[in-house]
Design a protein around this motif. Structure first.
Motif, PDB file in Angstrom:
ATOM      1  N   PHE A   1      14.031   2.448   4.294  1.00  0.00           N
ATOM      2  CA  PHE A   1      12.713   2.677   3.704  1.00  0.00           C
ATOM      3  C   PHE A   1      11.722   1.621   4.161  1.00  0.00           C
ATOM      4  N   ASN A   2      10.519   2.102   4.468  1.00  0.00           N
ATOM      5  CA  ASN A   2       9.445   1.217   4.892  1.00  0.00           C
ATOM      6  C   ASN A   2       8.165   1.594   4.175  1.00  0.00           C
ATOM      7  N   PHE A   3       7.550   0.644   3.494  1.00  0.00           N
ATOM      8  CA  PHE A   3       6.236   0.887   2.904  1.00  0.00           C
ATOM      9  C   PHE A   3       5.176   0.624   3.966  1.00  0.00           C
ATOM     10  N   HIS A   4       4.430   1.667   4.312  1.00  0.00           N
ATOM     11  CA  HIS A   4       3.269   1.607   5.209  1.00  0.00           C
ATOM     12  C   HIS A   4       3.594   0.913   6.545  1.00  0.00           C
ATOM     13  N   HIS A   5       4.313   1.624   7.404  1.00  0.00           N
ATOM     14  CA  HIS A   5       4.643   1.054   8.706  1.00  0.00           C
ATOM     15  C   HIS A   5       3.375   0.890   9.549  1.00  0.00           C
ATOM     16  N   GLU A   6       3.404  -0.046  10.452  1.00  0.00           N
ATOM     17  CA  GLU A   6       2.258  -0.393  11.314  1.00  0.00           C
ATOM     18  C   GLU A   6       0.983  -0.633  10.494  1.00  0.00           C
ATOM     19  N   PRO A   7       1.030  -1.512   9.512  1.00  0.00           N
ATOM     20  CA  PRO A   7      -0.142  -1.733   8.659  1.00  0.00           C
ATOM     21  C   PRO A   7      -1.333  -2.292   9.432  1.00  0.00           C
ATOM     22  N   GLU A   8      -1.071  -3.028  10.490  1.00  0.00           N
ATOM     23  CA  GLU A   8      -2.167  -3.627  11.252  1.00  0.00           C
ATOM     24  C   GLU A   8      -3.028  -2.583  11.945  1.00  0.00           C
ATOM     25  N   ASN A   9      -2.557  -1.331  11.980  1.00  0.00           N
ATOM     26  CA  ASN A   9      -3.323  -0.238  12.569  1.00  0.00           C
ATOM     27  C   ASN A   9      -4.241   0.446  11.547  1.00  0.00           C
ATOM     28  N   ASP A  10      -4.211  -0.024  10.300  1.00  0.00           N
ATOM     29  CA  ASP A  10      -4.992   0.598   9.233  1.00  0.00           C
ATOM     30  C   ASP A  10      -5.812  -0.440   8.469  1.00  0.00           C
ATOM     31  N   PRO A  11      -6.805  -1.055   9.113  1.00  0.00           N
ATOM     32  CA  PRO A  11      -7.577  -2.118   8.455  1.00  0.00           C
ATOM     33  C   PRO A  11      -8.358  -1.657   7.231  1.00  0.00           C
ATOM     34  N   LYS A  12      -8.612  -0.351   7.114  1.00  0.00           N
ATOM     35  CA  LYS A  12      -9.343   0.137   5.942  1.00  0.00           C
ATOM     36  C   LYS A  12      -8.545  -0.069   4.657  1.00  0.00           C
ATOM     37  N   ASN A  13      -7.225  -0.242   4.780  1.00  0.00           N
ATOM     38  CA  ASN A  13      -6.408  -0.438   3.591  1.00  0.00           C
ATOM     39  C   ASN A  13      -6.513  -1.848   3.029  1.00  0.00           C
ATOM     40  N   GLY A  14      -6.967  -2.796   3.851  1.00  0.00           N
ATOM     41  CA  GLY A  14      -7.114  -4.145   3.344  1.00  0.00           C
ATOM     42  C   GLY A  14      -6.667  -5.202   4.338  1.00  0.00           C
ATOM     43  N   SER A  15      -6.442  -6.395   3.825  1.00  0.00           N
ATOM     44  CA  SER A  15      -6.109  -7.551   4.655  1.00  0.00           C
ATOM     45  C   SER A  15      -4.600  -7.713   4.785  1.00  0.00           C
ATOM     46  N   PRO A  16      -4.142  -8.536   5.725  1.00  0.00           N
ATOM     47  CA  PRO A  16      -2.703  -8.812   5.816  1.00  0.00           C
ATOM     48  C   PRO A  16      -2.119  -9.354   4.511  1.00  0.00           C
ATOM     49  N   ALA A  17      -2.845 -10.247   3.859  1.00  0.00           N
ATOM     50  CA  ALA A  17      -2.346 -10.802   2.601  1.00  0.00           C
ATOM     51  C   ALA A  17      -2.193  -9.714   1.545  1.00  0.00           C
ATOM     52  N   GLN A  18      -3.140  -8.785   1.508  1.00  0.00           N
ATOM     53  CA  GLN A  18      -3.053  -7.692   0.540  1.00  0.00           C
ATOM     54  C   GLN A  18      -1.901  -6.753   0.874  1.00  0.00           C
ATOM     55  N   PHE A  19      -1.666  -6.521   2.171  1.00  0.00           N
ATOM     56  CA  PHE A  19      -0.520  -5.702   2.555  1.00  0.00           C
ATOM     57  C   PHE A  19       0.783  -6.340   2.093  1.00  0.00           C
ATOM     58  N   LYS A  20       0.935  -7.621   2.353  1.00  0.00           N
ATOM     59  CA  LYS A  20       2.176  -8.300   1.980  1.00  0.00           C
ATOM     60  C   LYS A  20       2.393  -8.252   0.468  1.00  0.00           C
ATOM     61  N   ALA A  21       1.313  -8.423  -0.286  1.00  0.00           N
ATOM     62  CA  ALA A  21       1.435  -8.369  -1.747  1.00  0.00           C
ATOM     63  C   ALA A  21       1.781  -6.962  -2.219  1.00  0.00           C
ATOM     64  N   ALA A  22       1.191  -5.944  -1.573  1.00  0.00           N
ATOM     65  CA  ALA A  22       1.492  -4.564  -1.943  1.00  0.00           C
ATOM     66  C   ALA A  22       2.930  -4.208  -1.593  1.00  0.00           C
ATOM     67  N   PHE A  23       3.386  -4.618  -0.420  1.00  0.00           N
ATOM     68  CA  PHE A  23       4.774  -4.367  -0.004  1.00  0.00           C
ATOM     69  C   PHE A  23       5.733  -4.957  -1.037  1.00  0.00           C
ATOM     70  N   GLN A  24       5.471  -6.201  -1.433  1.00  0.00           N
ATOM     71  CA  GLN A  24       6.345  -6.869  -2.389  1.00  0.00           C
ATOM     72  C   GLN A  24       6.318  -6.172  -3.749  1.00  0.00           C
ATOM     73  N   ARG A  25       5.136  -5.716  -4.169  1.00  0.00           N
ATOM     74  CA  ARG A  25       5.059  -5.073  -5.482  1.00  0.00           C
ATOM     75  C   ARG A  25       5.814  -3.741  -5.482  1.00  0.00           C
ATOM     76  N   VAL A  26       5.646  -2.956  -4.416  1.00  0.00           N
ATOM     77  CA  VAL A  26       6.384  -1.699  -4.333  1.00  0.00           C
ATOM     78  C   VAL A  26       7.881  -1.974  -4.353  1.00  0.00           C
ATOM     79  N   ARG A  27       8.306  -2.975  -3.598  1.00  0.00           N
ATOM     80  CA  ARG A  27       9.728  -3.322  -3.574  1.00  0.00           C
ATOM     81  C   ARG A  27      10.210  -3.720  -4.975  1.00  0.00           C
ATOM     82  N   ASN A  28       9.454  -4.553  -5.666  1.00  0.00           N
ATOM     83  CA  ASN A  28       9.854  -5.001  -7.004  1.00  0.00           C
ATOM     84  C   ASN A  28       9.952  -3.842  -7.992  1.00  0.00           C
TER      85      ASN A  28
END
Length: 318
Positions: free
Chosen positions: A137-164
């Protein structure tokens, strides 16, 4: 936009390792005796959906795929009936769940990280837990290709929250992959460390990469090793296995490049298998048996683009 259209097409379309139970989760198995051999298959011709296209490729290579690649939208969460079909047939689904809807409405990573979608995420997690089969399972693969979703820091926080949240509802049949584009590992988009979440939130360093020469130049013709060596080095540094979630190669002979080597793609496949064996720490390689667009050009990645290419592809998976 081109990649999203590719994802939309594949979602609409909608002998590997058979896993007896969750306790039997493999770290490596099946492709060239060192890793799982899989594919994402796009329907063509008379094929109606991804089941048809998967079965067609399996007939061509004479074995069942170990990994079944399929993408999911935020508003069409996994697992779906095609995931169930694949898993019940002994294939391990590799699922990417994206933070945007089928009609391209963005769910900001910041809103996910802030807990605005917790109830929905828990519901999805419960469904994955009830699925009962192993999943990569992968939450939002290739996130760097979707800048409209937010910043790298926000991606990492979202990935961690989904995992938790998934862990809280018992989705322990998931093995987590964090997948970035190949050029990110080579220093683009701020580099891989800018995007990879904390090491405890994922088990596999994921990477996608393609050899598109001569239709796209530069770069020139690149081997599997050249495409993925930077990702592999990062995985080694992090002491995690590499997971190749997408890879593809076009033929070197094209209408605009008739003087290319007709055996180049077949040799590319053979070298990919040799590289995977030599590295020895690759969990899976999943081929993009598909047609896609890149930079406005048609990219026929089909594994059976020639008889020689198909034979070489088949040999890698034995």
């Amino acid at each position: 936009m081109e990649r999203r259209q590719f994802l939309k097409n594949t979602a609409v379309a909608g002998a590997g390792l058979a896993v007896a139970g969750l306790a039997g989760w493999p770290e490596t198995a099946s492709a060239n005796t060192s890793c799982l051999f899989g594919a994402h298959c796009l329907p063509r011709g008379s094929e109606v959906n991804q089941r048809d296209s998967t079965l067609a490729l399996e007939r061509e290579i004479g074995r069942k795929l170990g990994v079944f690649r399929r993408y999911s939208y935020w508003d069409e969460p996994p697992p779906d009936d095609t995931h169930r079909w694949a898993a019940q047939g002994g294939r391990i689904p590799y699922i990417s769940w994206h933070a945007y809807t089928r009609n391209h409405s963005v769910i900001p990573w910041g809103s996910i990280a802030n807990g605005n979608h917790d109830a929905y995420i828990r519901t999805v997690g419960k469904g994955l837990a009830a699925f009962g089969h192993p999943i990569f399972f992968n939450f939002h693969h290739e996130p760097e290709n979707d800048p409209k979703n937010g910043s790298p820091a926000q991606f990492k926080a979202a990935f961690q929250r989904v995992r938790n949240l998934f862990d809280q509802v018992g989705a322990h049949n998931l093995r987590w992959v964090c997948t970035l584009m190949g050029n990110t590992y080579r220093g683009h988009h701020g580099g891989a460390s800018t995007w990879l979440p904390s090491g405890g939130s994922y088990s596999y360093v994921g990477s996608d990469g393609y050899n598109r020469w001569p239709l796209i130049s530069p770069p020139a013709w690149r081997s599997f090793e050249e495409v993925f060596s930077a990702a592999h080095a990062k995985a080694v540094n992090l002491r995690k296995p590499l997971f190749v979630g997408e890879y593809g190669c076009i033929e070197q002979v094209t209408a605009t490049h008739p003087s290319g080597d007709p055996m180049a793609k077949a040799d590319w496949f053979k070298a990919a298998g040799a590289t995977t064996q030599r590295w020895g720490d690759v969990t899976a390689i999943s081929y993009s048996h598909a047609f896609a667009m890149f930079s406005g050009k048609k990219m026929p990645y089909w594994a059976d683009s020639t008889i020689a290419s198909l034979r070489a592809f088949k040999a890698v998976g034995l």
